[in-house]
Scaffold this motif. Structure first.
Motif, PDB file in Angstrom:
ATOM      1  N   SER A  99       0.888  -1.247  -0.082  1.00  0.00           N
ATOM      2  CA  SER A  99      -0.160  -0.022   0.035  1.00  0.00           C
ATOM      3  C   SER A  99       0.710   1.251  -0.075  1.00  0.00           C
ATOM      4  CB  SER A  99      -0.855  -0.038   1.231  1.00  0.00           C
ATOM      5  OG  SER A  99      -0.295  -0.029   2.409  1.00  0.00           O
ATOM      6  N   LEU A 100       0.530   2.351  -0.388  1.00  0.00           N
ATOM      7  CA  LEU A 100       1.160   3.470  -0.340  1.00  0.00           C
ATOM      8  C   LEU A 100       1.373   4.073   0.941  1.00  0.00           C
ATOM      9  CD1 LEU A 100       2.214   6.011  -2.467  1.00  0.00           C
ATOM     10  CD2 LEU A 100      -0.193   7.154  -1.867  1.00  0.00           C
ATOM     11  N   ASP A 101       2.826   4.341   1.059  1.00  0.00           N
ATOM     12  CA  ASP A 101       3.047   4.906   2.322  1.00  0.00           C
ATOM     13  C   ASP A 101       2.783   6.602   2.056  1.00  0.00           C
ATOM     14  OD1 ASP A 101       4.482   6.008   4.403  1.00  0.00           O
ATOM     15  OD2 ASP A 101       6.383   4.841   4.319  1.00  0.00           O
ATOM     16  N   ARG A 102       2.036   6.923   2.867  1.00  0.00           N
ATOM     17  CA  ARG A 102       1.464   8.301   2.807  1.00  0.00           C
ATOM     18  C   ARG A 102       2.391   9.473   3.589  1.00  0.00           C
ATOM     19  NH1 ARG A 102      -2.702   8.738  -0.357  1.00  0.00           N
ATOM     20  NH2 ARG A 102      -4.299   6.971  -0.256  1.00  0.00           N
ATOM     21  N   THR A 103       3.553   8.735   4.005  1.00  0.00           N
ATOM     22  CA  THR A 103       4.570   9.629   4.689  1.00  0.00           C
ATOM     23  C   THR A 103       5.604   9.995   3.723  1.00  0.00           C
ATOM     24  OG1 THR A 103       5.834   7.890   5.473  1.00  0.00           O
ATOM     25  CG2 THR A 103       3.939   8.677   7.142  1.00  0.00           C
ATOM     26  N   THR A 131       6.717  10.283  -0.732  1.00  0.00           N
ATOM     27  CA  THR A 131       6.019  10.532  -2.161  1.00  0.00           C
ATOM     28  C   THR A 131       5.590   9.281  -2.971  1.00  0.00           C
ATOM     29  OG1 THR A 131       7.857  12.325  -2.468  1.00  0.00           O
ATOM     30  CG2 THR A 131       6.688  11.748  -4.334  1.00  0.00           C
ATOM     31  N   GLN A 169       6.149   2.398  -1.056  1.00  0.00           N
ATOM     32  CA  GLN A 169       5.206   1.255  -0.601  1.00  0.00           C
ATOM     33  C   GLN A 169       5.574   0.584   0.556  1.00  0.00           C
ATOM     34  OE1 GLN A 169       2.636   0.507  -3.079  1.00  0.00           O
ATOM     35  NE2 GLN A 169       3.047   2.668  -3.570  1.00  0.00           N
ATOM     36  N   THR A 170       4.343   0.422   1.424  1.00  0.00           N
ATOM     37  CA  THR A 170       4.534  -0.430   2.756  1.00  0.00           C
ATOM     38  C   THR A 170       4.074  -1.984   2.223  1.00  0.00           C
ATOM     39  OG1 THR A 170       3.986   1.469   4.029  1.00  0.00           O
ATOM     40  CG2 THR A 170       3.647  -0.830   4.709  1.00  0.00           C
ATOM     41  N   ASP A 197      11.119   1.987  -1.666  1.00  0.00           N
ATOM     42  CA  ASP A 197      11.058   3.327  -2.431  1.00  0.00           C
ATOM     43  C   ASP A 197      12.017   3.380  -3.421  1.00  0.00           C
ATOM     44  OD1 ASP A 197      10.190   5.791  -2.797  1.00  0.00           O
ATOM     45  OD2 ASP A 197      10.989   6.445  -0.933  1.00  0.00           O
ATOM     46  N   ASP A 203      11.773   9.136  -2.268  1.00  0.00           N
ATOM     47  CA  ASP A 203      12.345   9.638  -1.086  1.00  0.00           C
ATOM     48  C   ASP A 203      13.533   8.646  -0.504  1.00  0.00           C
ATOM     49  OD1 ASP A 203      10.758  11.936  -1.095  1.00  0.00           O
ATOM     50  OD2 ASP A 203       9.041  10.807  -0.195  1.00  0.00           O
TER      51      ASP A 203
END
Length: 135
Positions: A6-10, A12, A15-16, A27, A35
Motif C-alpha cells: 500500500s502507498l506509504d502516505r509519509t 512521495t 510502498q509499505t 522506495d 524519497d
C-alpha cells in the motif's frame, strides 16, 4: 501466499510491504523521484538472492553438522546491460568455522542450488497483472 502493498502516505512514492506478519518499506532513490525511505524493488530482488544463499548454506551446514559459525554474503549488481536483457549478480559468501576444503566445496555447491537462484536462472515466471479502481 499473498503479499500486499500500500502507498506509504509519509513519502512521495514509497510502498509499505506486508509479508505475513512482517512489514517493510520499498522506495526509489531521490534521483528517481522517490524519497529513498527503503530499498528499491531491484535491491529487494538482489537481496532475496543473497538471503536465500545464506539461509540455504546455514540450513545445510546445520543439517550435515558442518561447523559454520558465521556467514557474510555480498551481492554485487551490474545492471548496465539490463535493457539488453542481461542482469548480472555476483554473490560472494564468506563463512567462518573450522571447515575442511572439502566442506567448503560442498557448501559452494549448495549455495549454487538455492531456490531463489533456481527461480532467477532456470524457471519461466509467468506474471498476470490486472488494474482496477479502489472502492
Amino acid at each position: 501466499m499473498t503479499i500486499e502493498l500500500s502507498l506509504d502516505r509519509t513519502a512521495t512514492l514509497a510502498q509499505t510491504v506486508h509479508i505475513q506478519s512482517h512489514t517493510l518499506v520499498s522506495d526509489i532513490s531521490k534521483a528517481e523521484g522517490g524519497d529513498d525511505t527503503g530499498p528499491s524493488p531491484h535491491d529487494l530482488y538482489d537481496a532475496a538472492l543473497g538471503a536465500c544463499k545464506a539461509l540455504t548454506v546455514m540450513w545445510y551446514a546445520r543439517k550435515k553438522g558442518i561447523p559454520v559459525d558465521d556467514i557474510h554474503t555480498r551481492i554485487e549488481r551490474d545492471a548496465t546491460e539490463e535493457r539488453k536483457g542481461i542482469y548480472r549478480l555476483r554473490a560472494t559468501l564468506s563463512v567462518q568455522g573450522r571447515l575442511t576444503d572439502a566442506q567448503l566445496q560442498e557448501l559452494q555447491a549448495v549455495a549454487q542450488k538455492c531456490p531463489v537462484h533456481k527461480l532467477m536462472s532456470t524457471v519461466t515466471t509467468e506474471i498476470t497483472t490486472t488494474l482496477g479502481r479502489l472502492p
